[in-house]
Write a protein that holds these residues in place. Structure first.
Motif, PDB file in Angstrom:
ATOM      1  N   LEU A  13     -11.813 -36.888  -9.138  1.00 54.17           N
ATOM      2  CA  LEU A  13     -11.332 -35.678  -8.317  1.00 54.17           C
ATOM      3  C   LEU A  13     -12.196 -34.758  -8.929  1.00 54.17           C
ATOM      4  O   LEU A  13     -12.278 -34.233  -9.989  1.00 54.17           O
ATOM      5  CB  LEU A  13      -9.885 -35.113  -8.808  1.00 54.17           C
ATOM      6  CG  LEU A  13      -8.714 -36.231  -8.364  1.00 54.17           C
ATOM      7  CD1 LEU A  13      -7.383 -35.807  -8.659  1.00 54.17           C
ATOM      8  CD2 LEU A  13      -8.963 -36.794  -7.003  1.00 54.17           C
ATOM      9  N   MET A  14     -13.202 -34.067  -7.900  1.00 50.29           N
ATOM     10  CA  MET A  14     -14.114 -33.070  -8.058  1.00 50.29           C
ATOM     11  C   MET A  14     -13.643 -31.580  -7.829  1.00 50.29           C
ATOM     12  O   MET A  14     -13.181 -31.523  -6.534  1.00 50.29           O
ATOM     13  CB  MET A  14     -15.333 -33.517  -7.503  1.00 50.29           C
ATOM     14  CG  MET A  14     -16.048 -34.799  -7.639  1.00 50.29           C
ATOM     15  SD  MET A  14     -16.502 -35.224  -9.265  1.00 50.29           S
ATOM     16  CE  MET A  14     -17.397 -33.856  -9.590  1.00 50.29           C
ATOM     17  N   GLY A  15     -13.408 -30.894  -8.777  1.00 48.21           N
ATOM     18  CA  GLY A  15     -13.121 -29.496  -8.598  1.00 48.21           C
ATOM     19  C   GLY A  15     -13.832 -28.526  -8.353  1.00 48.21           C
ATOM     20  O   GLY A  15     -15.089 -28.998  -7.916  1.00 48.21           O
ATOM     21  N   ILE A  16     -13.685 -27.198  -8.068  1.00 51.70           N
ATOM     22  CA  ILE A  16     -14.627 -26.235  -7.913  1.00 51.70           C
ATOM     23  C   ILE A  16     -15.980 -26.125  -8.953  1.00 51.70           C
ATOM     24  O   ILE A  16     -17.242 -26.149  -8.486  1.00 51.70           O
ATOM     25  CB  ILE A  16     -13.842 -24.790  -7.614  1.00 51.70           C
ATOM     26  CG1 ILE A  16     -13.092 -25.144  -6.263  1.00 51.70           C
ATOM     27  CG2 ILE A  16     -15.008 -23.862  -7.478  1.00 51.70           C
ATOM     28  CD1 ILE A  16     -12.129 -23.780  -6.345  1.00 51.70           C
ATOM     29  N   ASP A  17     -15.449 -26.204 -10.137  1.00 54.59           N
ATOM     30  CA  ASP A  17     -16.522 -26.180 -11.126  1.00 54.59           C
ATOM     31  C   ASP A  17     -16.974 -27.175 -11.770  1.00 54.59           C
ATOM     32  O   ASP A  17     -17.986 -27.341 -12.759  1.00 54.59           O
ATOM     33  CB  ASP A  17     -16.015 -24.964 -12.211  1.00 54.59           C
ATOM     34  CG  ASP A  17     -14.590 -25.287 -12.553  1.00 54.59           C
ATOM     35  OD1 ASP A  17     -13.906 -26.230 -12.337  1.00 54.59           O
ATOM     36  OD2 ASP A  17     -14.337 -24.592 -13.544  1.00 54.59           O
ATOM     37  N   GLN A  18     -15.950 -28.407 -11.795  1.00 53.05           N
ATOM     38  CA  GLN A  18     -16.290 -29.403 -12.557  1.00 53.05           C
ATOM     39  C   GLN A  18     -15.444 -30.747 -12.078  1.00 53.05           C
ATOM     40  O   GLN A  18     -14.540 -30.441 -11.304  1.00 53.05           O
ATOM     41  CB  GLN A  18     -16.257 -29.329 -13.916  1.00 53.05           C
ATOM     42  CG  GLN A  18     -14.973 -29.042 -14.531  1.00 53.05           C
ATOM     43  CD  GLN A  18     -14.707 -29.073 -16.021  1.00 53.05           C
ATOM     44  OE1 GLN A  18     -15.377 -28.555 -16.611  1.00 53.05           O
ATOM     45  NE2 GLN A  18     -13.728 -29.901 -16.593  1.00 53.05           N
ATOM     46  N   SER A  19     -15.382 -31.702 -12.614  1.00 49.79           N
ATOM     47  CA  SER A  19     -14.547 -32.939 -12.249  1.00 49.79           C
ATOM     48  C   SER A  19     -13.347 -32.525 -13.089  1.00 49.79           C
ATOM     49  O   SER A  19     -13.545 -32.159 -14.354  1.00 49.79           O
ATOM     50  CB  SER A  19     -15.102 -34.141 -13.050  1.00 49.79           C
ATOM     51  OG  SER A  19     -14.245 -35.380 -12.899  1.00 49.79           O
ATOM     52  N   VAL A  20     -12.117 -32.856 -12.533  1.00 48.22           N
ATOM     53  CA  VAL A  20     -10.948 -32.343 -13.039  1.00 48.22           C
ATOM     54  C   VAL A  20     -10.074 -33.502 -13.680  1.00 48.22           C
ATOM     55  O   VAL A  20      -9.122 -33.480 -14.254  1.00 48.22           O
ATOM     56  CB  VAL A  20      -9.866 -31.598 -12.422  1.00 48.22           C
ATOM     57  CG1 VAL A  20     -10.691 -30.466 -12.062  1.00 48.22           C
ATOM     58  CG2 VAL A  20      -9.756 -31.866 -11.044  1.00 48.22           C
ATOM     59  N   GLY A  21     -10.589 -34.758 -13.305  1.00 53.88           N
ATOM     60  CA  GLY A  21      -9.882 -36.007 -13.800  1.00 53.88           C
ATOM     61  C   GLY A  21     -10.125 -37.189 -12.803  1.00 53.88           C
ATOM     62  O   GLY A  21     -10.855 -37.003 -11.687  1.00 53.88           O
ATOM     63  N   SER A  22      -9.222 -38.127 -12.959  1.00 52.02           N
ATOM     64  CA  SER A  22      -9.121 -39.333 -12.273  1.00 52.02           C
ATOM     65  C   SER A  22      -7.573 -39.665 -11.923  1.00 52.02           C
ATOM     66  O   SER A  22      -6.831 -39.592 -12.608  1.00 52.02           O
ATOM     67  CB  SER A  22     -10.103 -40.353 -12.631  1.00 52.02           C
ATOM     68  OG  SER A  22      -9.351 -40.940 -14.143  1.00 52.02           O
TER      69      SER A  22
END
Length: 230
Positions: A13-22
């Motif tokens: 899961l790609m967030g606004i500033d970085q990947s936030v997890g899977s």
């Protein structure tokens, strides 16, 4: 779009500033057969943490590539209400989660605002465990079950056992579970078939069994599952 549960699990899961997890797991309502929460493993940037994420927060997805976008910052994810993986999800916990992510509740009048998106709301009170007035301080509990838990359950037909749950096909527009992927290797080697969820007669959590309203002969004529199609 129909997506196999094993294609969703592991997606980053790609967030606004970085990947936030899977995505680690999916929690579904065992009455409506709709995915209510994604269990997200935050990985290396927030070690030892899992969060629940409402599916409507998925903004765009490329499931074949194993990615999806969420309009969240890493700080928003970090500030998500804590979840204990070995504890049932209470209604109060869900309220905190939906308020934090600014998503309308899927139950009650507020849930109706999600109807236009195809995400099925639940009427107020449905999905709550019966309350015993003689026991104080009972938490409101929902009918949420883990997809990871159900994968591997035996499939019991009307006449005999017909295989086990290998996975589920999920409509990612409204997050409803449409079909079960059934592995019949014990009596029909090399075959995986699809069973519509309408054929599910019940789930026994104690016996790890899904009962279906079909005989073994009927299941022979079910559509064969092609992993490349999802």
């Amino acid at each position: 779009m129909l997506v196999a549960s094993d294609k969703l699990k592991g997606a980053e899961l790609m967030g606004i500033d970085q990947s936030v997890g899977s995505i680690h797991d999916l929690l579904f309502d065992d009455e409506s057969w709709v995915i209510r929460h994604l269990v997200v493993d935050t990985g290396h940037w927030l070690p030892g943490r899992q969060i629940l994420l409402p599916p409507p927060k998925i903004d765009a997805s490329d499931w074949p590539a194993g990615t999806a976008k969420v309009p969240l910052t890493s700080q928003q994810v970090k500030d998500s209400p804590p979840v204990e993986s070995d504890q049932p999800v209470s209604r109060q916990m869900e309220i905190q989660l939906y308020q934090h992510y600014d998503v309308p509740y899927y139950w009650g009048p507020a849930g109706a605002t999600l109807a236009g998106s195809g995400y099925s709301p639940m009427p107020l009170g449905v999905g709550l465990m019966p309350v015993d007035p003689n026991i104080a301080d009972q938490p409101e509990r929902t009918h949420l079950r883990s997809v990871n838990e159900v994968v591997g359950y035996y499939i019991q037909g009307t006449d005999e056992e017909v295989g086990h749950v290998e996975g589920m096909l999920i409509d990612d527009t409204n997050w409803s579970i449409q079909q079960l992927i059934v592995d019949t290797r014990n009596w029909w080697p090399g075959k995986q078939v699809l069973l519509d969820r309408e054929h599910v007669a019940g789930i026994s959590w104690a016996d790890a069994t899904v009962s279906v309203s079909l005989s073994r002969d009927s299941i022979r004529s079910a559509s064969e599952y092609d992993p490349t199609s999802t």
